[in-house]
Design an enzyme around this catalytic site. Structure first.
Site, short mmCIF file in Angstrom:
data_model
loop_
_atom_site.label_atom_id
_atom_site.label_comp_id
_atom_site.label_asym_id
_atom_site.label_seq_id
_atom_site.Cartn_x
_atom_site.Cartn_y
_atom_site.Cartn_z
N ASP A 74 0.90 -1.07 0.12
CA ASP A 74 -0.11 -0.14 0.02
C ASP A 74 0.86 1.34 -0.13
O ASP A 74 2.00 1.30 0.56
CB ASP A 74 -0.95 -0.03 1.36
CG ASP A 74 -1.98 0.89 1.03
OD1 ASP A 74 -2.01 2.01 0.40
OD2 ASP A 74 -3.05 0.85 1.74
N HIS A 107 -0.54 4.40 0.18
CA HIS A 107 -1.31 5.43 0.72
C HIS A 107 -0.97 6.08 2.17
O HIS A 107 -0.71 5.19 3.09
CB HIS A 107 -2.77 5.41 0.68
CG HIS A 107 -3.36 4.97 -0.54
ND1 HIS A 107 -3.31 3.65 -0.77
CD2 HIS A 107 -3.72 5.67 -1.33
CE1 HIS A 107 -3.91 3.46 -2.05
NE2 HIS A 107 -4.31 4.74 -2.60
N SER A 109 -4.67 -4.48 2.21
CA SER A 109 -3.83 -3.95 3.49
C SER A 109 -4.27 -4.74 4.71
O SER A 109 -3.53 -4.80 5.81
CB SER A 109 -3.69 -2.43 3.60
OG SER A 109 -3.20 -2.05 2.65
#
Ligand code: THG
Length: 912
Positions: free
Chosen positions: A753, A755, A806
């Site tokens: 991930d 982000h 995630s």
């Protein structure tokens, strides 16, 4: 055998369902993924689905067969992540070619085994978006940074696509597009690959929208996206992933209405539930798909995350009765885009391009770029957009500047300013390297300014071809081998020749051609210059009549160089010139959007004398205008200033101003506003937790409602950071006597991930609350988290993630921490995380406390309780009781969204 084109014209085609969901059903182990061959590869291979093409081809074959048996006309290769950018995570870059060849062969064999004359089967090479974005910075502190360049993306895609083509795919499906620049790179690579392999196949494009406002992750609207890819020879466009079918419908309708291609859709099986699972049933989804078919919105239907062959089987009877969508014709207009679409039409007939971000045309802009004061340079761009510029011109051509570098840097910065990035960009340079560097930074449809026949036809054609492939419109200056066309006859001769070459040889869309027949200075005192303006206007009229589709533009401020220092006369000349040129068909101009002198308001004498000059009505016109200009000097107002006017929100009280600044991401007044706020609040931290957090919460709500999109949110995060930086020294001094830190917190976005906005906000908030932050960044493997947590003896671990995979990774991290014998409390946060998932899937794997944290404002409060030996036992006991209860009520029953009918029936059963 029929081609994909033949088939799609006859009927709606069925694309297969998800690969990932199917693979999960086989419950493969790390060992399965590795096989014998990759026994010794470092790291974890579990989840590296594409590797299964080599290690478990039997399973991939099996999945293809299931989908073909269910009735899929098109199956996708198992190669979604099979390029070196994503595969670097697994250190398997050396396998890219082999995996793609194998993926294509497996699908090819399966499809061929099922194909009949009545029902041909096709293989689409799956090309995913990679795990990096070309248009956004992964680092909040450095908005100009890019972890992936266009050229890197092109070469990675080429490697993948060539192998897919060689392996025999019938089409290429560039899918789950979240950043148009990545997609443009994939298209570019596909064209190169098809040329290299010597086989052309249909190109399919499928976008994923990431908010309910219908924007891509990188902030573009669907219309802006379409404008940006329409240069390519596409077979279909469509939507996949995103949300479930229901939520996709308005966006699908929008595409069907606007895109001149076949339309595809393959939604998720509903929205993921709190455990990250998809629980729409095949029947439910088929009902939604039927609606699309009934409304003739689509040509290709399939499934994405959460779908299986059962979903696909449900489509078969539906498509048999369905009429395929008929693509709309290509738009007959100039379309440009930034984050938003700019279409020239009846409403917007004239496009004004802001001229002020030009190092050769603005001393102030040049100074700012030289001093690397980009923030203020950006404010010039913003001001122009505020003043109504529909496009902004950017020029970095100056001897001492590294122009390609400055261009790329400035464009990257613009991309993180949604208020500027919403408009299309005009790349102004006489150097080809600068143009090319600029185009490779822009996801929208831009304008190249400019090319010409100055250096002959060969180079002209070469550049035009490249511009077309990179997806831009082009300004063509009326220059040729003989030089600048100054007079009418030469202007039209050069433009006509360029038009012929561009439309016939390069096959340029005429609407993407913008002629600039040279606006040259008049009233210079030289007789040869007297007809320059009127010749431009006559040439404009001729071009618009004789070169269908093409547009006419010019740099208006050039006209009045003779009157430098007298802005009133300059602006008046521009107004008169535009009045006449626009009436003859000039439909674009580079100018100062802040100019305020209007044609209608000119005193009769001024108008007459200027018109005499512009229209070349008398031999002494220049002389008479100079005389008038002298007389009027001193009356001039400085209309060229770029100082922003005082805006209304500045009159609000300080809390409101801070919130406004945060929501809009305006950093300009933070210092003064915070200085004022400090006087009102007892402690600097209170300002953060008060008005600033309020602002952040509003941002969260607006984002959730689809009323803000990601680049805007990133900007607010940056403003928050800036505010905190201003307050930091005060916070330090509030912490009188150098009291020791509250504790050390490790933060990481988990592996898989990228982000980190949420995580970064947590870091800020925690730092403000006197915690020491160790931020490991994004894509952090479990081993690193364990190792650093031990090494640094941290007091807390915060795990963040936005996407569903995630969730599983967080559970993995918890298990690894447990194995390492740690019991440091873990805080779990991020968009797909939930209390339920934390209770069911993470907490049971770990001896220490695992706390789900709803939003960033909660972290400090929770941390305080976890680290206070008096409060902790109580807090943990309560938490565990709550989790136990959640487990008790949820463990058996899989969480499933039931239909209204089912729910009603259940209720009735209960009453029996
Ligand atoms: N055609 C095309 N592109 C162009 C031009 C053109 N690009 C550059 C230029 N011409 C258009 N842009 C400007 C920008 C500023 C000025 C003129 C043209 C200008 N600047 C003030 C001056 O020189 O007096 C400087 C003011 C200041 O320093 O602030 O007039 O024709 N395709």
């Amino acid at each position: 055998m029929a081609t994909l084109q033949d088939s799609v014209e006859r009927q709606v085609l069925i694309l297969d369902g998800a690969m990932g969901t199917m693979i999960q059903q086989y419950e493969l182990s790390e060992q399965d993924f590795r096989g014998e061959r990759f026994r010794k590869l470092p790291g974890l291979m579990k989840g590296h689905n594409d590797l299964l093409c080599l290690t478990r081809p039997d399973i991939i074959r099996d999945i293809h067969r299931k989908y073909l048996t269910a009735g899929a006309d098109i199956i996708e290769t198992n190669s979604f992540n099979a390029q070196r950018i994503s595969m670097a995570d697994y250190h398997t870059e050396h396998l890219v070619r082999e995996i793609n060849l194998a993926a294509a062969h497996l699908a090819r064999e399966a499809a061929d085994a099922f194909a009949t004359n009545e029902k041909p089967r096709f293989v689409a090479g799956a090309v995913g978006p990679t795990n990096k974005t070309c248009s956004m910075s992964p680092d909040v502190n450095n908005p100009a940074f890019r972890s992936l360049t266009y050229d890197e993306a092109v070469s990675a895609y080429r490697e993948q696509i060539e192998a897919l083509l060689e392996g025999g795919v019938d089409a290429l499906l560039i899918e789950t597009v979240f950043d148009t620049l990545n997609a443009k790179a994939a298209i570019f690579a596909a064209e190169d690959s098809m040329e290299a392999v010597g086989r052309k196949v249909p190109l399919m494009l499928s976008l994923t929208v990431s908010d309910t406002g219908g924007r891509t992750l990188s902030g573009q609207t669907l219309d802006a996206f379409l404008a940006a890819v329409m240069h390519a020879d596409l077979f279909s466009v469509g939507l996949n992933c995103s949300f479930g079918a229901k939520q996709l419908k308005p966006f699908l309708a929008q595409l069907a209405e606007k895109a001149p291609y076949y339309i595809s859709v393959y939604p998720n099986a509903g929205l993921p539930n709190s455990l990250g699972r998809y629980d729409e049933t095949p029947e439910q989804m088929a009902r939604e798909i039927k609606e699309f078919l009934d409304e003739r919105l689509v040509n290709i239907v399939g499934g994405c995350c959460g779908t299986t062959e059962k979903f696909i089987a449900c489509y078969v009877p539906l498509v048999e009765q369905a009429e395929p969508h008929v693509p709309v014709p290509k738009p007959d207009a100039l379309r440009l885009s930034g984050l938003e679409l700019l279409e020239q039409n009846r409403e917007i007939g004239f496009i004004n391009v802001g001229e002020r971000c030009n190092v050769a045309g603005s001393r102030r802009f040049l100074r700012l770029i030289r001093e690397k004061n980009y923030e203020e340079a950006l404010s010039i761009a913003r001001k122009q957009v505020d003043d109504g510029a529909l496009v902004i011109d950017i020029n970095m051509d100056e001897g001492l500047l590294d122009a390609p570098e400055e261009m790329a840097h400035f464009l990257h910065l613009i991309m993180s300013e949604p208020e500027i990035a919403k408009v299309p960009i005009m790349l102004d340079s006489s150097k080809w390297e600068v143009i090319e560097a600029g185009l490779k930074c822009l996801q929208g449809k831009s304008i190249v300014n400019s090319i010409s026949l100055k250096e002959g036809e060969k180079l002209f054609v070469e550049h035009a071809r490249m511009i077309k492939r990179l997806g831009a419109a082009v300004v063509v200056m009326a220059f040729d081998e003989r030089g600048q066309a100054a007079r009418y006859e030469r202007k039209i001769e050069v433009c006509a020749r360029a038009y012929r070459i561009l439309t016939e040889q390069v096959r340029f869309d005429p609407h993407d051609i913008i002629f600039d027949p040279n606006i040259l200075s008049v009233a210079t005192g030289m007789e040869e210059h007297d007809a320059y303006a009127v010749d431009f206007i006559r040439a404009t009229e001729w071009i618009r009549k004789n070169l269908p589709g093409a547009h006419v533009s010019g740099g208006v401020s050039n006209l009045s160089f003779a009157f430098r220092g007298n802005n009133y006369i300059r602006e008046a000349m521009h107004a008169v010139f535009l009045y006449h040129a626009v009436r003859k068909g000039m439909d674009m101009a580079i100018l100062n959007p802040a100019a305020s002198v209007m044609y209608e308001e000119l005193p009769a004498e001024v108008l007459e004398r200027i018109e005499d000059v512009i229209l070349n009505r008398r031999p002494d016109a220049a002389e008479r205008l100079i005389e008038l200009a002298e007389r009027l000097k001193g009356e001039s107002t400085d209309v060229r200033s770029e100082q922003p006017s005082k805006e209304a929100w500045r009159a609000e009280e300080v809390d409101k101003r801070l919130q406004y600044a945060l929501i809009k991401g305006i950093g300009d007044y933070l210092e003064e506003d915070l200085a004022e706020a400090v006087k009102r609040y007892a402690k600097a931290v209170d300002i953060i937790e008060g008005p600033l957090m309020d602002g952040m919460n509003t941002v969260g709500i607006l984002f959730g409602d689809g009323k803000m999109f990601l680049p805007q949110v990133v900007k607010t995060a940056r403003t928050m950071k800036k505010a905190v930086a201003v307050l930091q020294p005060l916070i330090e001094s509030d912490r009188r006597g150098g009291a020791k830190r509250n504790g050390k917190v490790l933060l990481a976005t988990v592996k898989g991930d990228v982000h980190d906005i949420g995580k970064n906000i947590v870091a800020v908030v925690m730092a403000c609350n006197n915690y020491e932050i160790v931020d490991l960044g994004v894509m952090v493997p479990a081993e690193t988290i364990v190792q650093r947590a031990k090494e640094l003896k941290v007091d807390l671990i915060g795990l963040s993630g936005l996407i569903t995979p995630s969730l599983e990774e967080m559970a993995h991290v918890a298990a690894e921490l447990q194995k390492a014998g740690l019991d440091i409390p873990i805080m779990i946060g991020g968009a797909t995380t939930s209390k339920l998932h934390t209770a069911l899937k993470i907490a049971p794997l770990y001896g220490g406390a695992v706390v789900y944290v709803k939003d960033a404002s909660q972290n400090a409060l929770i941390a305080q309780q976890l680290l206070n030996p008096k409060q902790k036992p109580d807090f943990v006991a309560k938490l565990n009781a709550e989790y136990a209860e959640l487990r008790r009520t949820n463990e058996r029953k899989p969480v499933r969204i039931v239909s209204l009918d089912e729910a009603r029936k259940k209720k009735l059963d209960l009453w029996k």
